[in-house]
Design an enzyme around this catalytic site. Structure first.
Site, PDB file in Angstrom:
ATOM      1  N   HIS A  37      -1.505   0.086  11.923  1.00 46.94           N
ATOM      2  CA  HIS A  37      -1.927  -0.554  10.679  1.00 46.94           C
ATOM      3  C   HIS A  37      -1.285  -1.940  10.527  1.00 46.94           C
ATOM      4  CE1 HIS A  37      -3.457   0.430   6.355  1.00 46.94           C
ATOM      5  NE2 HIS A  37      -3.648  -0.841   6.655  1.00 46.94           N
ATOM      6  N   GLU A  40      -2.084   8.556   7.832  1.00 50.78           N
ATOM      7  CA  GLU A  40      -0.897   7.741   8.105  1.00 50.78           C
ATOM      8  C   GLU A  40       0.276   8.197   7.223  1.00 50.78           C
ATOM      9  OE1 GLU A  40      -1.767   3.644   7.398  1.00 50.78           O
ATOM     10  OE2 GLU A  40      -3.580   3.656   8.609  1.00 50.78           O
ATOM     11  N   ARG A  58      -9.875   1.075   6.450  1.00 50.56           N
ATOM     12  CA  ARG A  58      -9.033   2.172   5.994  1.00 50.56           C
ATOM     13  C   ARG A  58      -9.373   3.401   6.823  1.00 50.56           C
ATOM     14  NH1 ARG A  58      -6.368  -1.161   3.953  1.00 50.56           N
ATOM     15  NH2 ARG A  58      -5.587  -1.306   1.793  1.00 50.56           N
ATOM     16  N   ASP A 116     -24.135  -4.664   4.194  1.00 55.29           N
ATOM     17  CA  ASP A 116     -23.266  -4.693   3.022  1.00 55.29           C
ATOM     18  C   ASP A 116     -24.132  -4.467   1.789  1.00 55.29           C
ATOM     19  OD1 ASP A 116     -21.567  -5.385   0.828  1.00 55.29           O
ATOM     20  OD2 ASP A 116     -20.278  -6.478   2.224  1.00 55.29           O
ATOM     21  N   GLY A 147      -3.562  -6.945   9.937  1.00 53.55           N
ATOM     22  CA  GLY A 147      -3.431  -8.062   9.003  1.00 53.55           C
ATOM     23  C   GLY A 147      -2.053  -8.685   8.956  1.00 53.55           C
ATOM     24  N   TYR A 148      -1.203  -8.321   9.911  1.00 55.85           N
ATOM     25  CA  TYR A 148       0.203  -8.730   9.830  1.00 55.85           C
ATOM     26  C   TYR A 148       0.488 -10.066  10.526  1.00 55.85           C
ATOM     27  CZ  TYR A 148       2.010  -4.485   7.649  1.00 55.85           C
ATOM     28  OH  TYR A 148       2.300  -3.482   6.762  1.00 55.85           O
ATOM     29  N   THR A 178       0.813  -1.225   0.000  1.00 55.46           N
ATOM     30  CA  THR A 178       0.000   0.000   0.000  1.00 55.46           C
ATOM     31  C   THR A 178       0.838   1.262   0.000  1.00 55.46           C
ATOM     32  OG1 THR A 178      -0.146  -0.070   2.421  1.00 55.46           O
ATOM     33  CG2 THR A 178      -1.957  -1.066   1.177  1.00 55.46           C
ATOM     34  N   THR A 199      -1.820  -6.935  -1.103  1.00 50.79           N
ATOM     35  CA  THR A 199      -2.831  -6.459  -0.162  1.00 50.79           C
ATOM     36  C   THR A 199      -4.204  -6.812  -0.706  1.00 50.79           C
ATOM     37  OG1 THR A 199      -3.058  -4.298  -1.262  1.00 50.79           O
ATOM     38  CG2 THR A 199      -1.382  -4.478   0.470  1.00 50.79           C
TER      39      THR A 199
END
Length: 372
Positions: free
Chosen positions: A261, A244, A215, A153, A264-265, A52, A73
């Site tokens: 952030h 960021e 985000r 959604d 997701g790591y 990103t 990503t």
């Protein structure tokens, strides 16, 4: 360099790049901030493997030979897809690659929220905004924890994939915890820019909690700060931020938990992302074989004997440590993110716990049973 072998430039932080060795490309790696238009032109690169941090705009791509962009990503908001389409540049991503990691992160959030607030998650209302691959896991998480789950959604609902949904206003009004899992868009039928804003944030319960791992721009941070300043029992947990890496220090101070952030790591997430984009690169160049990535090693503390499930969750991922690190030095946001030690997801751990109810929950969450 051989002119007949395509040149591929990759962000050096993408894991498992060594797995591309031996394939018919000239792979060149750089820090994300070194990937510039002049570099692409000077080298004559044909393909890009990015994260990103590389903004693939007209300014970066015009006049280059780039014909393929793969981002490791799930999101695509850092790529000008309209320009790429017109320029004949194929763009691919890695959808769902980090869904297990974000699921683990949200689980840690909920357990710590429950512990800190001295409440029981069972019976609370969980609002899930966005039921993609991550949102689906969070819906299941809410069900496992005995929560009432409300889903929103609109795109999936309109396609008939989601048979029913609650309106955004219904969820904001009724949910005790709201978790955001939408892509960032500022156009189209359902833009998500400032989805949570000054017009609707006032409908939250004063004791509610908002979690954003999607985000930063999905939440109007000024509106969030003003609302939280007035309603002291309102909580918010942020992993993503509007500006960021220069984050709002006042917003950081008021957050229940704040991280750079990294939701997701996980090792699985990074491996999934690399495997997906390497496969797409192989398809683009019509290779006979696809790269094979090494398996993930077993964590040194894979066997967990605990009294309570929250202890096992903390071993697999301790959000308190990431929160503390960011608060100590918020200016190091980018360093904390780029040097992050990827974690193992739940399924890498075996759990031994005496409480039968917590044991069942642990297995439902994805932990494995410790067998002798």
């Amino acid at each position: 360099m051989k002119n007949d072998i395509p040149i591929v430039i990759a962000d050096e932080k993408i894991p498992f790049l060594d797995s591309l060795a031996g394939f018919p490309i000239q792979l060149m790696t750089y820090p994300s901030h070194h990937i510039t238009r002049s570099l692409l032109i000077d080298i004559g690169a044909e393909a890009l493997l990015i994260r990103t941090r590389t903004q693939c705009t007209r300014q970066l791509l015009e006049g280059t030979k780039i014909k393929f962009i793969a981002t490791a990503t799930s999101g695509l908001d850092h790529i000008d897809q309209h320009y790429c389409s017109n320029a004949g540049i194929k763009v691919v991503n890695a959808p769902g690659c980090n869904s297990g990691a974000v699921y683990q992160y949200i689980t840690a959030c909920l357990f710590e929220f429950e512990n800190l607030k001295k409440i029981n998650l069972s019976g609370l209302v969980l609002g899930v905004i966005g039921r993609g691959q991550v949102g689906e896991k969070i819906v299941n998480l809410g069900n496992v924890l005995g929560m009432e789950v409300l889903i929103n959604d609109p795109p999936l609902f309109e396609k008939g994939i989601l048979k029913s949904q609650h309106s955004l206003d219904d969820i904001i009004t009724n949910a005790d915890i709201v978790s955001l899992h939408v892509p960032y868009t500022n156009a189209g039928l359902h833009p998500t820019h400032h989805l949570i804003n000054s017009q609707n944030i006032g409908r939250f319960k004063p004791t509610a909690c908002l979690i954003n791992t999607s985000r930063g721009g999905v939440v109007d941070e000024l509106a969030l700060y003003r609302f939280a300043s007035i309603h002291k029992d309102f909580s918010y947990i942020l992993d993503v931020w509007e500006n960021e890496p220069k984050i709002d220090l006042h917003l950081l101070e008021g957050a229940l938990f704040a991280t750079p952030h990294i939701a997701g790591y996980s090792l699985d997430g990074k491996r999934n992302a690399s495997q997906q984009i390497f496969n797409r690169l192989a398809e683009f160049y019509h290779w006979d074989e696809h790269p094979v990535l090494p398996s993930i090693s077993v964590p040194p503390n894979a066997r967990l004997k605990v009294e309570h499930l929250i202890e096992a969750v903390r071993v697999s991922y301790n959000i308190l440590k990431d929160d503390e690190a960011l608060r100590k030095n918020p200016s190091s946001f980018e360093h904390l993110r780029s040097s992050y030690k990827f974690r193992h997801e739940f399924h890498h751990f075996e759990i031994n716990i005496q409480n039968e109810k917590e044991k069942r929950t642990a297995l439902d969450l994805g932990f494995r049973e410790w067998t002798h």
